[in-house]
Design an enzyme around this catalytic site. Structure first.
Site, PDB file in Angstrom:
ATOM      1  N   LYS A 179       0.872  -1.177   0.000  1.00  0.00           N
ATOM      2  CA  LYS A 179       0.000   0.000   0.000  1.00  0.00           C
ATOM      3  C   LYS A 179       0.908   1.226   0.000  1.00  0.00           C
ATOM      4  O   LYS A 179       1.413   1.654   1.026  1.00  0.00           O
ATOM      5  CB  LYS A 179      -0.877  -0.011   1.261  1.00  0.00           C
ATOM      6  CG  LYS A 179      -2.197   0.706   1.139  1.00  0.00           C
ATOM      7  CD  LYS A 179      -2.131   2.177   0.800  1.00  0.00           C
ATOM      8  CE  LYS A 179      -1.927   3.101   1.968  1.00  0.00           C
ATOM      9  NZ  LYS A 179      -1.768   4.517   1.591  1.00  0.00           N
ATOM     10  N   GLU A 182      -0.681   7.642  -0.605  1.00  0.00           N
ATOM     11  CA  GLU A 182      -1.622   8.282  -1.555  1.00  0.00           C
ATOM     12  C   GLU A 182      -0.996   9.500  -2.228  1.00  0.00           C
ATOM     13  O   GLU A 182      -1.450   9.930  -3.289  1.00  0.00           O
ATOM     14  CB  GLU A 182      -2.879   8.723  -0.794  1.00  0.00           C
ATOM     15  CG  GLU A 182      -2.727  10.080  -0.102  1.00  0.00           C
ATOM     16  CD  GLU A 182      -3.514  10.238   1.182  1.00  0.00           C
ATOM     17  OE1 GLU A 182      -3.617   9.272   1.952  1.00  0.00           O
ATOM     18  OE2 GLU A 182      -4.013  11.345   1.402  1.00  0.00           O
ATOM     19  N   GLY A 232       7.111   5.156   7.860  1.00  0.00           N
ATOM     20  CA  GLY A 232       6.219   6.309   7.922  1.00  0.00           C
ATOM     21  C   GLY A 232       6.479   7.106   9.180  1.00  0.00           C
ATOM     22  O   GLY A 232       7.516   6.940   9.835  1.00  0.00           O
ATOM     23  N   GLY A 233       5.531   7.943   9.523  1.00  0.00           N
ATOM     24  CA  GLY A 233       5.689   8.801  10.691  1.00  0.00           C
ATOM     25  C   GLY A 233       5.523   8.014  11.990  1.00  0.00           C
ATOM     26  O   GLY A 233       4.894   6.949  12.009  1.00  0.00           O
ATOM     27  N   GLU A 235       3.739   8.731  14.622  1.00  0.00           N
ATOM     28  CA  GLU A 235       2.345   8.606  15.074  1.00  0.00           C
ATOM     29  C   GLU A 235       1.614   7.526  14.276  1.00  0.00           C
ATOM     30  O   GLU A 235       0.798   6.797  14.824  1.00  0.00           O
ATOM     31  CB  GLU A 235       1.618   9.954  14.985  1.00  0.00           C
ATOM     32  CG  GLU A 235       2.116  10.959  16.017  1.00  0.00           C
ATOM     33  CD  GLU A 235       2.326  10.322  17.411  1.00  0.00           C
ATOM     34  OE1 GLU A 235       1.397   9.659  17.915  1.00  0.00           O
ATOM     35  OE2 GLU A 235       3.432  10.462  17.974  1.00  0.00           O
ATOM     36  N   THR A 236       1.923   7.413  12.980  1.00  0.00           N
ATOM     37  CA  THR A 236       1.334   6.318  12.192  1.00  0.00           C
ATOM     38  C   THR A 236       1.789   4.981  12.772  1.00  0.00           C
ATOM     39  O   THR A 236       1.003   4.040  12.901  1.00  0.00           O
ATOM     40  CB  THR A 236       1.761   6.424  10.710  1.00  0.00           C
ATOM     41  OG1 THR A 236       1.380   7.698  10.230  1.00  0.00           O
ATOM     42  CG2 THR A 236       1.133   5.354   9.855  1.00  0.00           C
ATOM     43  N   GLY A 237       3.057   4.918  13.151  1.00  0.00           N
ATOM     44  CA  GLY A 237       3.593   3.687  13.749  1.00  0.00           C
ATOM     45  C   GLY A 237       2.810   3.297  14.996  1.00  0.00           C
ATOM     46  O   GLY A 237       2.452   2.133  15.179  1.00  0.00           O
ATOM     47  N   GLU A 254      10.140   1.529  10.368  1.00  0.00           N
ATOM     48  CA  GLU A 254      11.133   2.586  10.130  1.00  0.00           C
ATOM     49  C   GLU A 254      10.370   3.895  10.229  1.00  0.00           C
ATOM     50  O   GLU A 254       9.571   4.207   9.342  1.00  0.00           O
ATOM     51  CB  GLU A 254      11.756   2.453   8.731  1.00  0.00           C
ATOM     52  CG  GLU A 254      12.356   1.101   8.395  1.00  0.00           C
ATOM     53  CD  GLU A 254      13.573   0.768   9.229  1.00  0.00           C
ATOM     54  OE1 GLU A 254      14.182   1.697   9.793  1.00  0.00           O
ATOM     55  OE2 GLU A 254      13.881  -0.423   9.343  1.00  0.00           O
ATOM     56  N   CYS A 288      13.941  11.069   6.295  1.00  0.00           N
ATOM     57  CA  CYS A 288      13.895  10.699   7.716  1.00  0.00           C
ATOM     58  C   CYS A 288      15.211  10.998   8.412  1.00  0.00           C
ATOM     59  O   CYS A 288      15.239  11.144   9.630  1.00  0.00           O
ATOM     60  CB  CYS A 288      13.560   9.219   7.835  1.00  0.00           C
ATOM     61  SG  CYS A 288      14.620   8.199   6.812  1.00  0.00           S
ATOM     62  N   GLU A 389       9.846  16.578  14.603  1.00  0.00           N
ATOM     63  CA  GLU A 389      10.224  16.374  13.203  1.00  0.00           C
ATOM     64  C   GLU A 389       9.454  17.366  12.335  1.00  0.00           C
ATOM     65  O   GLU A 389       8.223  17.346  12.312  1.00  0.00           O
ATOM     66  CB  GLU A 389       9.903  14.941  12.772  1.00  0.00           C
ATOM     67  CG  GLU A 389      10.435  14.630  11.386  1.00  0.00           C
ATOM     68  CD  GLU A 389      10.109  13.213  10.913  1.00  0.00           C
ATOM     69  OE1 GLU A 389       9.001  12.729  11.191  1.00  0.00           O
ATOM     70  OE2 GLU A 389      10.967  12.619  10.236  1.00  0.00           O
TER      71      GLU A 389
HETATM   72  P1  NDP Z   1       2.827   8.475   6.986  1.00  0.00           P
HETATM   73  O1  NDP Z   1       3.027   7.931   8.342  1.00  0.00           O
HETATM   74  O2  NDP Z   1       1.781   9.521   6.821  1.00  0.00           O
HETATM   75  O3  NDP Z   1       2.421   7.303   5.954  1.00  0.00           O
HETATM   76  C1  NDP Z   1       3.185   6.143   5.767  1.00  0.00           C
HETATM   77  C2  NDP Z   1       2.297   5.072   5.141  1.00  0.00           C
HETATM   78  O4  NDP Z   1       1.326   4.635   6.107  1.00  0.00           O
HETATM   79  C3  NDP Z   1       1.470   5.598   3.960  1.00  0.00           C
HETATM   80  O5  NDP Z   1       1.272   4.564   3.027  1.00  0.00           O
HETATM   81  C4  NDP Z   1       0.169   5.995   4.607  1.00  0.00           C
HETATM   82  O6  NDP Z   1      -0.884   6.077   3.693  1.00  0.00           O
HETATM   83  C5  NDP Z   1      -0.001   4.870   5.613  1.00  0.00           C
HETATM   84  N1  NDP Z   1      -0.852   5.214   6.740  1.00  0.00           N
HETATM   85  C6  NDP Z   1      -1.073   6.435   7.289  1.00  0.00           C
HETATM   86  N2  NDP Z   1      -1.925   6.337   8.333  1.00  0.00           N
HETATM   87  C7  NDP Z   1      -2.258   5.029   8.444  1.00  0.00           C
HETATM   88  C8  NDP Z   1      -3.119   4.289   9.321  1.00  0.00           C
HETATM   89  N3  NDP Z   1      -3.804   4.878  10.312  1.00  0.00           N
HETATM   90  N4  NDP Z   1      -3.211   2.954   9.150  1.00  0.00           N
HETATM   91  C9  NDP Z   1      -2.512   2.339   8.175  1.00  0.00           C
HETATM   92  N5  NDP Z   1      -1.714   2.987   7.298  1.00  0.00           N
HETATM   93  C10 NDP Z   1      -1.573   4.313   7.438  1.00  0.00           C
HETATM   94  O7  NDP Z   1       4.239   8.956   6.480  1.00  0.00           O
HETATM   95  P2  NDP Z   1       4.604   9.827   5.213  1.00  0.00           P
HETATM   96  O8  NDP Z   1       4.197   9.109   3.983  1.00  0.00           O
HETATM   97  O9  NDP Z   1       4.102  11.215   5.418  1.00  0.00           O
HETATM   98  O10 NDP Z   1       6.206   9.803   5.284  1.00  0.00           O
HETATM   99  C11 NDP Z   1       6.922  10.664   6.095  1.00  0.00           C
HETATM  100  C12 NDP Z   1       7.350   9.981   7.388  1.00  0.00           C
HETATM  101  O11 NDP Z   1       8.049   8.781   7.111  1.00  0.00           O
HETATM  102  C13 NDP Z   1       8.332  10.854   8.169  1.00  0.00           C
HETATM  103  O12 NDP Z   1       8.006  10.816   9.531  1.00  0.00           O
HETATM  104  C14 NDP Z   1       9.671  10.184   7.910  1.00  0.00           C
HETATM  105  O13 NDP Z   1      10.627  10.425   8.905  1.00  0.00           O
HETATM  106  C15 NDP Z   1       9.268   8.752   7.825  1.00  0.00           C
HETATM  107  N6  NDP Z   1      10.280   8.003   7.076  1.00  0.00           N
HETATM  108  C16 NDP Z   1      11.096   7.154   7.759  1.00  0.00           C
HETATM  109  C17 NDP Z   1      12.124   6.498   7.100  1.00  0.00           C
HETATM  110  C18 NDP Z   1      13.038   5.569   7.834  1.00  0.00           C
HETATM  111  O14 NDP Z   1      13.821   4.882   7.181  1.00  0.00           O
HETATM  112  N7  NDP Z   1      13.004   5.516   9.146  1.00  0.00           N
HETATM  113  C19 NDP Z   1      12.364   6.717   5.674  1.00  0.00           C
HETATM  114  C20 NDP Z   1      11.419   7.619   5.057  1.00  0.00           C
HETATM  115  C21 NDP Z   1      10.424   8.233   5.742  1.00  0.00           C
HETATM  116  P3  NDP Z   1      -1.338   7.533   3.160  1.00  0.00           P
HETATM  117  O15 NDP Z   1      -0.116   8.238   2.685  1.00  0.00           O
HETATM  118  O16 NDP Z   1      -2.254   7.205   2.054  1.00  0.00           O
HETATM  119  O17 NDP Z   1      -1.966   8.236   4.320  1.00  0.00           O
END
Ligand code: NDP
Length: 503
Positions: A179, A182, A232-233, A235-237, A254, A288, A389
């Site tokens: 997934k 978006e 991802g972020g 908070e998403t984690g 990550e 990140c 961040e």
């Molecule tokens: P998000 O956390 O917004 O999204 C990451 C993924 O999770 C997307 O596919 C998103 O879908 C999905 N998602 C969001 N909310 C939910 C939910 N409640 N349940 C299930 N899936 C969900 O991150 P970003 O895309 O904005 O990326 C930026 C973040 O990623 C930054 O915090 C950055 O530091 C981190 N990051 C970490 C890396 C690492 O190696 N540690 C590398 C690169 C980035 P959708 O976009 O459609 O909402």
């Protein structure tokens, strides 16, 4: 800005592209222009359930996990070749969707291909061991793939991060439901076409575009997953951990970061300034491991800020598809507003803007989400900009007086992902590398990445590591087989069991 024809993608399920069951599509915007550039089928929970079912069928009954490792490896090499053959086109697709200059996105495709090649090499080398425990039994392990892997990926390095996860999962014999974000789903969806062309069997890779709280949540909630892998972020984690944790699905995360760039007073200042500019502003600061805090020795602080401001004033901002452009817009209007609100909060708390802090001037920037490379000076550790961040082109410059203080400032954040240390003193470089809490440390460099090195963080930056030969084991588990070879049988409840060990 270059105009682009609207592109449309359906969902990849069971080797076929099909619309969402609802028939809905969502639009993808070019952040440099605000124009809609693509329509993506919007997966609902029912589509995600179908994708997981397809991946499960392919895992249990398809040829992938049982395929000769060498053949799996050949298919992955073909994927790498196809990516390399289409570097410019893929780079362009990425640039129009996430705004990164084509000079960055096209050259990153080579790294993407290298992940497939590196992990292709493991396909015929996944093996177990024999374990001696005495003469009565022969013990061995085989490493088995985890099954269906769910992957949630971000928009900042859309294809690279998807590939960092896809390559080891496929090499291990897992099947995948991906997934993508978006915000920039084009290249991680196009990889579906590449995988099919390379001969990946139906159902091995399924791609369900949609929104985090709908298709992302549906994927995270599916109890059939053998593993869920998120970049991802933070908070998403936390949200995803709660959902997937209820099903006891193994997780790999990550997450966010706030990397320090620690600059000692023995450096060649120009090199450290150039390194900091790269760390802080590549991808418009949306990485990140962005150098978000330059922690600089007080004796060179003013000169460093001045030289950094001069350096970044020369960065060419513009159309991401122009090969001369060095910095594009940030990803979206919400991101643009968030980043500028951080700049405002820093000013309100007493920081000064040494460069940038606003949209660049010029008609060509009006409709896009452009922000100048921004340097905040006089930043204190207790300010929001020093703790949270920002994920944009903003670097906070913070002074220190002693090595201990530099390390303390570096560690005084909730994150622990990346850090660079700039010094010519070898012993000091290694002392600081030892003491800073981060999963990835660079000395006199920043943001180096290779499939053979481990990548991941401590604290709120997540857990687990991507890359390196150990990562293949993150997609397999040992299965232990114990064979009784003693010629004499044992009857625990009869006379032969007496005095023997129970297990
Ligand atoms: P998000 O956390 O917004 O999204 C990451 C993924 O999770 C997307 O596919 C998103 O879908 C999905 N998602 C969001 N909310 C939910 C939910 N409640 N349940 C299930 N899936 C969900 O991150 P970003 O895309 O904005 O990326 C930026 C973040 O990623 C930054 O915090 C950055 O530091 C981190 N990051 C970490 C890396 C690492 O190696 N540690 C590398 C690169 C980035 P959708 O976009 O459609 O909402």
């Amino acid at each position: 800005m270059t105009s682009v024809q609207t592109i449309q993608y359906d969902l990849l399920i069971d080797g076929e592209w099909r619309p969402a069951q609802s028939g809905e599509y969502f639009e993808v915007e070019n952040p440099a222009t605000g124009d809609s550039i693509a329509r993506m089928a919007n997966a609902g929970p029912e589509d995600v359930a179908d994708a997981v079912a397809s991946a499960e069928r392919a895992f249990l009954h398809g040829p992938w996990s049982d395929m000769d490792g060498g053949e799996r490896g050949r298919i992955m090499w073909r994927i790498a070749d196809l990516i390399e053959g289409r570097m410019e086109e893929l780079g362009r697709l990425e640039s129009i969707s996430n705004g990164r200059p084509i000079s960055e996105t096209a050259s990153q495709m080579r790294v993407v291909a290298s992940y497939f090649r590196y992990f292709a090499g493991f396909c015929d080398k996944i093996q177990g061991s024999t374990i001696p425990t005495g003469s009565s039994h022969f013990n061995y392990t085989v490493r088995v793939p985890l099954g269906v892997v769910g992957q949630l990926t971000p928009w900042n390095h859309p294809l690279m991060i998807a590939s960092k996860k896809l390559a080891p999962a496929l090499a291990a014999g897992c099947t995948v439901v991906l997934k993508p974000s978006e915000w920039a789903p084009l290249t991680p969806t196009e990889i579906g076409n590449i995988a099919l062309e390379a001969g990946l069997p139906p159902g091995v890779l399924n791609i369900v575009n949609g929104f985090g709280p709908t298709s992302g949540k549906a994927l995270a909630s599916d109890p059939r997953l053998g593993k869920l892998d998120l970049t991802g972020g933070t908070e998403t984690g936390r949200a995803v951990a709660q959902i997937a944790g209820a099903n006891l699905v193994p997780l790999q995360f990550e997450l966010g970061g706030k990397a320090p760039v620690i600059v000692f007073d023995d450096v060649k200042l120009e090199d450290a300034v150039n390194g900091c500019a790269f760390a802080s502003f590549i991808a418009s600061g949306q990485t990140c491991i962005q150098g978000s805090r330059a922690i600089v020795h007080r004796s060179i602080y003013n000169q460093f800020v001045e030289m950094l401001a001069k350096k970044v004033s020369g960065i060419k901002i513009g159309d991401p598809t122009d090969t001369q452009t060095q910095m594009g817009p940030v990803i979206s209007k919400p991101a643009y507003d968030r980043i500028l609100s951080y700049v405002k909060s820093a000013k309100d708390e007493g920081a000064s803007v040494a460069h940038g802090g606003k949209k660049p001037e010029g008609a060509q920037f009006e409709r896009g989400y452009f922000i100048e490379p921004t340097i905040l000076a006089d930043v204190r550790q207790d300010m929001r900009v020093a703790q949270e961040e920002i994920f944009g082109p903003v670097v906070c410059v913070i002074p220190f007086d002693s090595e201990d203080e530099a390390v303390a400032i570096a560690n005084d954040i909730p994150y622990g992902l990346g850090c660079s240390i700039w010094t010519r003193d070898v012993a000091r470089a290694h002392r600081v590398a030892r003491d800073v809490i981060a999963g990835v440390i660079w000395i006199n460099d920043h943001h180096r990445l290779h499939p053979a090195v481990p990548w991941g963080g401590f604290k709120d930056s997540g857990f687990g590591r991507e890359g390196s030969f150990e990562f293949i084991n993150e997609y397999t588990a040992p299965k232990y087989v114990c064979v009784r070879i003693d010629p004499e049988a044992v009857d625990w409840y009869g006379s032969s069991g007496t005095g023997r060990r129970l297990n």
